[in-house]
Design a protein around this motif. Structure first.
Motif, short mmCIF file in Angstrom:
data_model
loop_
_atom_site.label_atom_id
_atom_site.label_comp_id
_atom_site.label_asym_id
_atom_site.label_seq_id
_atom_site.Cartn_x
_atom_site.Cartn_y
_atom_site.Cartn_z
N UNK A 16 0.35 9.98 -1.98
CA UNK A 16 0.96 10.04 -0.66
C UNK A 16 2.40 9.59 -0.68
N UNK A 17 2.71 8.67 -1.57
CA UNK A 17 4.08 8.16 -1.70
C UNK A 17 5.04 9.26 -2.13
N UNK A 18 4.58 10.14 -2.99
CA UNK A 18 5.42 11.24 -3.49
C UNK A 18 5.81 12.15 -2.34
N UNK A 19 4.86 12.44 -1.48
CA UNK A 19 5.09 13.37 -0.37
C UNK A 19 6.10 12.85 0.65
N UNK A 20 6.19 11.54 0.83
CA UNK A 20 7.07 10.99 1.86
C UNK A 20 8.43 10.54 1.33
N UNK A 21 8.63 10.51 0.05
CA UNK A 21 9.90 10.02 -0.51
C UNK A 21 11.02 11.02 -0.23
N UNK A 41 16.22 4.53 -2.65
CA UNK A 41 17.19 4.12 -1.63
C UNK A 41 16.61 3.03 -0.72
N UNK A 42 15.50 2.47 -1.09
CA UNK A 42 14.89 1.34 -0.37
C UNK A 42 14.51 1.67 1.07
N UNK A 43 14.09 2.88 1.33
CA UNK A 43 13.73 3.26 2.70
C UNK A 43 12.38 2.68 3.12
N UNK A 44 11.47 2.46 2.15
CA UNK A 44 10.16 1.89 2.44
C UNK A 44 9.11 2.88 2.90
N UNK A 45 9.43 4.16 2.94
CA UNK A 45 8.45 5.17 3.38
C UNK A 45 7.22 5.16 2.48
N UNK A 53 -2.03 -0.26 -1.01
CA UNK A 53 -1.01 -1.31 -0.91
C UNK A 53 -0.51 -1.74 -2.28
N UNK A 54 -0.12 -0.74 -3.09
CA UNK A 54 0.32 -1.00 -4.46
C UNK A 54 1.84 -1.08 -4.60
N UNK A 55 2.58 -0.87 -3.51
CA UNK A 55 4.04 -0.78 -3.61
C UNK A 55 4.70 -1.99 -2.97
N UNK A 56 5.60 -2.62 -3.74
CA UNK A 56 6.27 -3.84 -3.29
C UNK A 56 7.76 -3.75 -3.58
N UNK A 57 8.53 -4.48 -2.78
CA UNK A 57 9.95 -4.67 -3.05
C UNK A 57 10.06 -5.43 -4.37
#
Length: 77
Positions: A16-21, A41-45, A53-57
């Motif tokens: 899902x992350x790929x689709x929204x980047x 670009x740090x958009x956070x989408x 919930x595998x994605x973190x700053x």
């Protein structure tokens, strides 16, 4: 600064992350997806799109998760 995909992705790989980047900085590796730290670009989408919930700053990574940033850098290096 960039976002980092951590180990829960290894069991899910939902993409899902790929689709929204908006800058297409996420690529599929053999074991999980990776975010290119030089293109992000740090958009956070991607954070909102991840079902596990595998994605973190990168600045919020625990010491155990730090290796995931290195894996991403090596993947795109």
């Amino acid at each position: 600064m960039a976002f980092v995909i951590t180990s829960p992705c290894q069991h899910e790989k939902a993409a899902g992350c790929v689709d929204v980047c908006p800058v297409d900085c996420i690529a599929e590796g053999e074991d999980q997806y990776y975010i290119d730290p030089n293109t992000c670009i740090d958009c956070g989408a991607c954070v909102a799109a991840c079902p596990v919930e595998a994605i973190f700053d990168e600045h919020e990574l625990t010491p155990e998760q730090e290796e995931q940033l290195e894996k991403a850098e090596n993947f795109f290096g």
